[in-house]
Design an enzyme around this catalytic site. Structure first.
Site, PDB file in Angstrom:
ATOM      1  N   ASP A  15      42.912 -31.131   6.509  1.00  0.00           N
ATOM      2  CA  ASP A  15      42.244 -30.114   5.879  1.00  0.00           C
ATOM      3  C   ASP A  15      42.761 -28.965   6.098  1.00  0.00           C
ATOM      4  OD1 ASP A  15      39.954 -29.245   4.194  1.00  0.00           O
ATOM      5  OD2 ASP A  15      38.771 -29.546   5.705  1.00  0.00           O
ATOM      6  N   ASN A  63      38.531 -35.695  -5.264  1.00  0.00           N
ATOM      7  CA  ASN A  63      39.695 -34.508  -5.402  1.00  0.00           C
ATOM      8  C   ASN A  63      40.006 -34.227  -6.944  1.00  0.00           C
ATOM      9  OD1 ASN A  63      41.106 -34.805  -2.209  1.00  0.00           O
ATOM     10  ND2 ASN A  63      39.541 -33.464  -2.788  1.00  0.00           N
TER      11      ASN A  63
HETATM   12  C1  FPP Z   1      42.833 -30.565   2.193  1.00  0.00           C
HETATM   13  O1  FPP Z   1      42.920 -29.003   2.069  1.00  0.00           O
HETATM   14  C2  FPP Z   1      43.850 -31.000   1.648  1.00  0.00           C
HETATM   15  C3  FPP Z   1      43.963 -31.809   0.500  1.00  0.00           C
HETATM   16  C4  FPP Z   1      42.598 -32.240  -0.331  1.00  0.00           C
HETATM   17  C5  FPP Z   1      45.314 -32.317  -0.118  1.00  0.00           C
HETATM   18  C6  FPP Z   1      46.338 -32.841   1.018  1.00  0.00           C
HETATM   19  C7  FPP Z   1      47.589 -33.280   0.297  1.00  0.00           C
HETATM   20  C8  FPP Z   1      48.562 -33.193   0.907  1.00  0.00           C
HETATM   21  C9  FPP Z   1      48.813 -32.592   2.126  1.00  0.00           C
HETATM   22  C10 FPP Z   1      49.883 -33.162  -0.121  1.00  0.00           C
HETATM   23  C11 FPP Z   1      49.979 -34.894  -0.327  1.00  0.00           C
HETATM   24  C12 FPP Z   1      50.397 -35.708   0.996  1.00  0.00           C
HETATM   25  C13 FPP Z   1      51.471 -36.270   1.047  1.00  0.00           C
HETATM   26  C14 FPP Z   1      51.670 -36.931   2.592  1.00  0.00           C
HETATM   27  C15 FPP Z   1      52.439 -36.756  -0.064  1.00  0.00           C
HETATM   28  P1  FPP Z   1      42.133 -28.146   1.118  1.00  0.00           P
HETATM   29  O2  FPP Z   1      42.914 -27.969  -0.043  1.00  0.00           O
HETATM   30  O3  FPP Z   1      40.848 -28.608   0.972  1.00  0.00           O
HETATM   31  O4  FPP Z   1      42.119 -26.683   2.031  1.00  0.00           O
HETATM   32  P2  FPP Z   1      41.014 -25.728   2.029  1.00  0.00           P
HETATM   33  O5  FPP Z   1      39.681 -26.378   2.460  1.00  0.00           O
HETATM   34  O6  FPP Z   1      41.445 -24.691   2.926  1.00  0.00           O
HETATM   35  O7  FPP Z   1      40.891 -25.316   0.604  1.00  0.00           O
END
Ligand code: FPP
Length: 242
Positions: A15, A63
């Protein structure tokens, strides 16, 4: 890293990518790219120190409600990861960890079909039991996973292969995406939030939690060590009295 008491199975909620990018005036996509780098760093390190199972929350069933451009960018990162795995086959064989994908990955689901087909192919490849198993949860929801296990049981009962009254916890375990893996020992959630967000609900029944304010792209080996030290110092009783 603690001398003993390493967890067998660690779950990580990646996150904070969006906030990390915003702090730097970058796009959210750049944040997710940096998130993939942190993912690779931690896989490498965890495999080196001998953690046998790691499960990462990469994309939840919820998501899909994010802006389409962001969903597309994350799907592009999955494609890039799959390309990398294919292109660097020899190199990957030298690595001490191997990737699998878990989640609702049925045909006709929301995962783009080209990605779905490649994930399914990867799953069919031989498991290397000596390596750290890195599971990436895609189109994953913990409640949906339990429903998936319940449907499997319902089919077995309907087919006369199981008796409803004789069902046991193992029957549910056997229908989870993590079937055959040990229960979760430790859940790591960076970025200041302190919730499970529908991640590994069943598997986390006796998991220890470790939270931190670090945003996922900034997460380093030393942070992972801090979580392991905290875990090793916990007194796990599993409902018993000592
Ligand atoms: C949460 O941070 C992150 C996600 C919902 C996506 C995670 C995806 C990746 C790291 C990329 C794909 C992974 C691989 C291993 C290919 P957020 O976007 O909710 O952050 P925020 O809360 O700061 O907005």
């Amino acid at each position: 890293m603690p001398q003993s008491g390493l967890p067998k199975h660690v779950g990580i909620i990646m996150d904070g990518n969006g906030r990390w990018a915003k702090q730097r005036g970058l796009s959210r996509t750049e944040g997710h790219k940096a998130g993939v780098e942190a993912f690779e760093r931690i896989c490498e390190y965890a495999a080196d120190i001998g953690i046998p199972h790691l499960t990462f929350y990469a994309f939840s069933t919820e998501n899909w409600q994010r802006p389409q451009a962001e969903v597309d960018a994350i799907m592009a990162l999955f494609r890039r990861q799959l390309d990398d795995i294919e292109r660097r086959k020899g190199e990957n064989e030298q690595k001490r960890w191997r990737i699998r994908y878990i989640g609702d990955l049925d045909d006709g689901g929301p995962v783009p079909r080209d990605i779905f087909l490649r994930l399914r192919d990867m799953e069919a490849q031989a498991a290397d039991k000596d390596k750290t198993i890195v599971s990436i949860a895609v189109n994953y929801g913990g409640r949906q996973e339990i429903l998936h296990a319940a449907k499997r049981i319902a089919r077995l009962v309907a087919a006369g292969e199981k008796q409803a009254d004789a069902l046991c916890l193992q029957d549910i375990e056997d229908g989870l995406y993590t079937a055959g893996q040990p229960a979760l020992d430790l859940i790591i959630r960076p970025s200041g939030e302190q919730r499970l967000s529908n991640f590994l609900l069943w598997q986390s029944a006796y998991a220890e939690f470790w939270f931190s304010d670090i945003l996922w792209p900034d997460f380093r080996e030393t942070d992972f060590d801090a979580a392991l030290e905290a875990f090793a110092a916990r007194n796990r009783r599993f409902g018993r009295v000592e």
